[in-house]
Structure formats: structure tokens, C-alpha cells
Design a protein around this motif. Sequence first.
Motif, PDB file in Angstrom:
ATOM      1  N   ARG A   7       2.519   2.562  -1.347  1.00 56.69           N
ATOM      2  CA  ARG A   7       2.685   3.264  -2.620  1.00 56.69           C
ATOM      3  C   ARG A   7       1.454   4.138  -2.861  1.00 56.69           C
ATOM      4  NH1 ARG A   7       6.752   1.849  -5.863  1.00 56.69           N
ATOM      5  NH2 ARG A   7       7.985   0.034  -5.286  1.00 56.69           N
ATOM      6  N   THR A 197       6.283   8.082   1.034  1.00 61.75           N
ATOM      7  CA  THR A 197       5.899   6.689   1.291  1.00 61.75           C
ATOM      8  C   THR A 197       6.255   6.235   2.699  1.00 61.75           C
ATOM      9  OG1 THR A 197       8.007   5.923   0.370  1.00 61.75           O
ATOM     10  CG2 THR A 197       6.106   6.013  -1.125  1.00 61.75           C
ATOM     11  N   TYR A 211      15.007   7.783   1.066  1.00 61.95           N
ATOM     12  CA  TYR A 211      13.877   7.812   0.142  1.00 61.95           C
ATOM     13  C   TYR A 211      14.406   8.027  -1.260  1.00 61.95           C
ATOM     14  CZ  TYR A 211       9.661   9.201  -2.311  1.00 61.95           C
ATOM     15  OH  TYR A 211       8.638   9.284  -3.212  1.00 61.95           O
ATOM     16  N   ARG A 217      10.765   4.400  -3.223  1.00 65.70           N
ATOM     17  CA  ARG A 217      11.180   3.377  -2.267  1.00 65.70           C
ATOM     18  C   ARG A 217      11.774   4.043  -1.035  1.00 65.70           C
ATOM     19  NH1 ARG A 217      13.642  -2.147  -4.631  1.00 65.70           N
ATOM     20  NH2 ARG A 217      11.740  -2.883  -5.639  1.00 65.70           N
ATOM     21  N   THR A 219      13.414   3.270   2.981  1.00 69.44           N
ATOM     22  CA  THR A 219      13.973   2.296   3.913  1.00 69.44           C
ATOM     23  C   THR A 219      14.235   2.965   5.251  1.00 69.44           C
ATOM     24  OG1 THR A 219      16.280   2.763   3.302  1.00 69.44           O
ATOM     25  CG2 THR A 219      15.143   1.033   2.056  1.00 69.44           C
ATOM     26  N   ALA A 246      11.561  -1.866   4.844  1.00 69.31           N
ATOM     27  CA  ALA A 246      11.399  -1.129   3.600  1.00 69.31           C
ATOM     28  C   ALA A 246       9.955  -1.239   3.155  1.00 69.31           C
ATOM     29  CB  ALA A 246      12.344  -1.673   2.528  1.00 69.31           C
ATOM     30  N   ASN A 247       9.510  -0.314   2.297  1.00 70.75           N
ATOM     31  CA  ASN A 247       8.099  -0.291   1.941  1.00 70.75           C
ATOM     32  C   ASN A 247       7.705  -1.394   0.960  1.00 70.75           C
ATOM     33  OD1 ASN A 247       9.502   0.943  -0.154  1.00 70.75           O
ATOM     34  ND2 ASN A 247       7.792   2.247  -0.717  1.00 70.75           N
ATOM     35  N   TRP A 248       8.651  -2.228   0.553  1.00 69.15           N
ATOM     36  CA  TRP A 248       8.301  -3.386  -0.277  1.00 69.15           C
ATOM     37  C   TRP A 248       8.497  -4.714   0.470  1.00 69.15           C
ATOM     38  CZ3 TRP A 248      12.467  -0.209  -0.936  1.00 69.15           C
ATOM     39  CH2 TRP A 248      13.722  -0.759  -0.785  1.00 69.15           C
ATOM     40  N   ASN A 330      18.219  -5.654  -0.438  1.00 73.09           N
ATOM     41  CA  ASN A 330      17.015  -4.871  -0.199  1.00 73.09           C
ATOM     42  C   ASN A 330      17.326  -3.396   0.048  1.00 73.09           C
ATOM     43  OD1 ASN A 330      14.764  -6.814  -0.253  1.00 73.09           O
ATOM     44  ND2 ASN A 330      15.864  -7.787   1.438  1.00 73.09           N
TER      45      ASN A 330
END
Length: 441
Positions: A7, A197, A211, A217, A219, A246-248, A330
Motif C-alpha cells: 500500500r 500496488t 486492480y 487492491r 490480485t 493479492a496485496n492483502w 479474497n
Amino acid sequence: MVIALNRWTHKEALLWAATLSLALSVALSGANASTEPVVRYSVAQGENLYTLALRYFIQPGDYKAVQQLNRIADPRRVPTGMELRIPRRLLKREPIPAVVQSYRGEVRIAARPAAVGMIVREGDLIRTGERSFVTLTLPDDSAVALPSNSAVRVRLLRRTVLGNHLERLFAIEQGRANATVSPMTDSLSDFRFVAPTSTTSVRGTQFRVSYDAAAQRATGEVLEGKVAFLSPGRDEQLVMAGFGMANWLGNPLPLLAPPALLRADQAQSDDDLVFAVTPVTGATRYHVQIGRDADFLEVLDEAFSTTPEARLASLPNGSYFVRLTAIDDNQLEGKPATYAFERRLNRINTSLEQSKVGRYRQYLFRWRAPDVPSAHYRFQLWREDEAVPTVDEIGLTGTSFIVTDLAKGRYRWRVMTSELVEGRQFDKWSADRELTVEYVR
């Protein structure tokens, strides 16, 4: 593929993406990590640093950097067959085209309406509207497909004149993109997607990226090949085909299994196209796409559904393909399943008239099938408490049938159309209708 997620601000992300791209090029060239990426070139007879600079370098004076790097005393005298190391940044580049293979709906490229065969160049912004799609093809047969509500800018589309090394970079500003990248035998060629990201770099694979600008977010899902996944402050992770990131998320997760299409052998004959699938464990949504071809180079429509059934708008009669995926909580899109299907619009309207003819009561069953004027028909009538039809007439060419003097009881009736198209028979039953006979004569 390399995916770097965090982030960050947009400026920080782009700076990091550029740094990552340089690091990747170094690794792929086989050079030491502390040096810049280089191209290796074997000197031909009659060549020297001056001739090479005029032919291949951005600035003719850049021969001095090559002379120093390779410890050459006289730039006019270079041994034939000597392998030179030439910094990649010094080499001339020329643009390569991307071509619009197909599109549908509201698609704009550099603010102009898309057209089949249209050339897409560096700097162009590609936007797709609601229920709109576009597919681009590149000279090496790689393809990039953008579904609805997406915006992607072409950052790089070029090749180095020396060595023919390809550089292709697409920036996702919003939405999704699918890519099929032809295998690259040249270690200095690359194919990348960037978003604020994430950064992806691929070498012959099938993958999807998305995105969400509002949520920041990103993926990515890998369908073929394998992926080196890199996040700042974390060790590199190898993501295999069948996994997504994914970025989380802290680790790659397996993609959901492909949905199985119910009644896959039946033609789509109603006003709308309706696809029902077997529910997939862990799915929160389902994604359905219609394509003209099995590779989905020409996408015609798509829908997302929170239930295992999706409804799409009508299409002309013909042969098509449907691609089905399940999406987990997700937002990772699972493995796809592709089915061929036939579209054969066939609306059947039915009606019933009752009249008394002499001592008998007459029942006139009518039907109309405007989409299949040359069809043959089958009529069935049966009591609800009996398994065998009271009437079962086949091979009818008319659009009505009379039954006289039915016994009291509750009945059901229906009509089937049969149509032969290119050697294949398509049958469809109308909806069951009820008939209650409360008296006779």
C-alpha cells in the motif's frame, strides 16, 4: 511473473516498479547483481565500435562506454568473434505494434472509437465501458484481453534494434486484464503489467491481473507457468499454476475448482441465455463469459452472479463458447471451465379453446413457434395420476390438435418442436399447461 504488492502512494509504487524492472533485467541477463543489464554481441568481420555505434547505439559517442567496459584499446580494431558486453540502456529501440483483434461495445483507444485492425501505440489509453471488451494481439502472437469497465495504458511497446529484445509494459489504472504470453527464448525480453500496488513480469504463461483503484487492491491468478512473487520486506515466493495472490494476503492460495455447467448438451433456446452450474465450495460469486472462439479472443458478453445461475442477453443463432469461473472471498478468480454451446432461439406459445360440438365437448390445442417455421411437432396430453400419456402424437406439421370427449380429471399437456439444422436435430418442449375437465357432455 513477479508481483510486488504494497500500500504505497502512486509515485512510490511507480518508482519501485522501475527499480524492480531494472533488477529483473539484470537477473535475466545473467550479469552480476551489482551491474547494469547488458546485451552480449559477437563481433562480425569488418565491424568495430564506430560502426556498431552508428548502427545500434542511441548516441554514436556511446562507443566510449562500451570500449571502457570491454577494455578495448583501439575502438577501430576489435577482434572478429569477440563477445562484447553492451549496456542495454545505450541501444536504439523501435516501436512494435499492437493490433485490435476484436472488440465489442464501447471501447476507446487514445480517445478514439476502437476498430478491428486499429494500431495501438505507446502512450495510448485503452478504456472499455459496461459490457464492452477488446483483445489486442502482438507480433509474437501474445494477446491481451480487457473485459468491461477497465482502463489500461500502454507504457512500452518496443524492441531493441540489436538483438530484437522485446519490451512490453501495460499500466492497469482500473479493472482487469487477461494475458496469454508466448514463450520467450530471449532472456532480455520481458512482458509486464504494473498497477499502483503491483508489478507483474512474465515469460510465457497465462495469467489474470486486476486492480481496484478505490480500494487499492490488486490480485493476480496464474493459470499456466509459475510466478516469482515479490513484496517489499518479504522473501520472494514462488507461485505455481493454479494459485493466486493479492496485496492483502501473506501467502499464495489455491484457486477454486472450475464450475461444472449443468445441461451442457442443451441448446440455449429461451429469450435470454441462462447458465446454471454446480455450486463450488468456497465461492462467493461466479463469472460467466461468452466468446465467439474457444480462446476468447473475441468476447461477446459477461456477467457476475452471487448464485450458481447467470442470465445474459440474447444472441443470434449460432455456435458459441461459455467460460465459467468461481470467485472466492479474497476476490481471487478460480480455474476456468470452457464449454461449447448452441444458440437456437425457439419461443413456443400455446393456447387452449373449449367448445361443444353436438353431444361432445371438444378441446382445441394450439401452438405457435415463430422462430422455427419449418419444425415438426409432438403433442402430449396425460392425466396427472397416470404415467402413460393419454395422447402422444408425433410428426405433426400443423400448429393445432383436437381432442374430443375427455373423461373427468386433471390433465397436463405440452408441445415439442423438432428442427434439423446442418444435420443436427434440436428438440424443445414447451412449458407444461394444466387442463381440468369437470364435466362431460
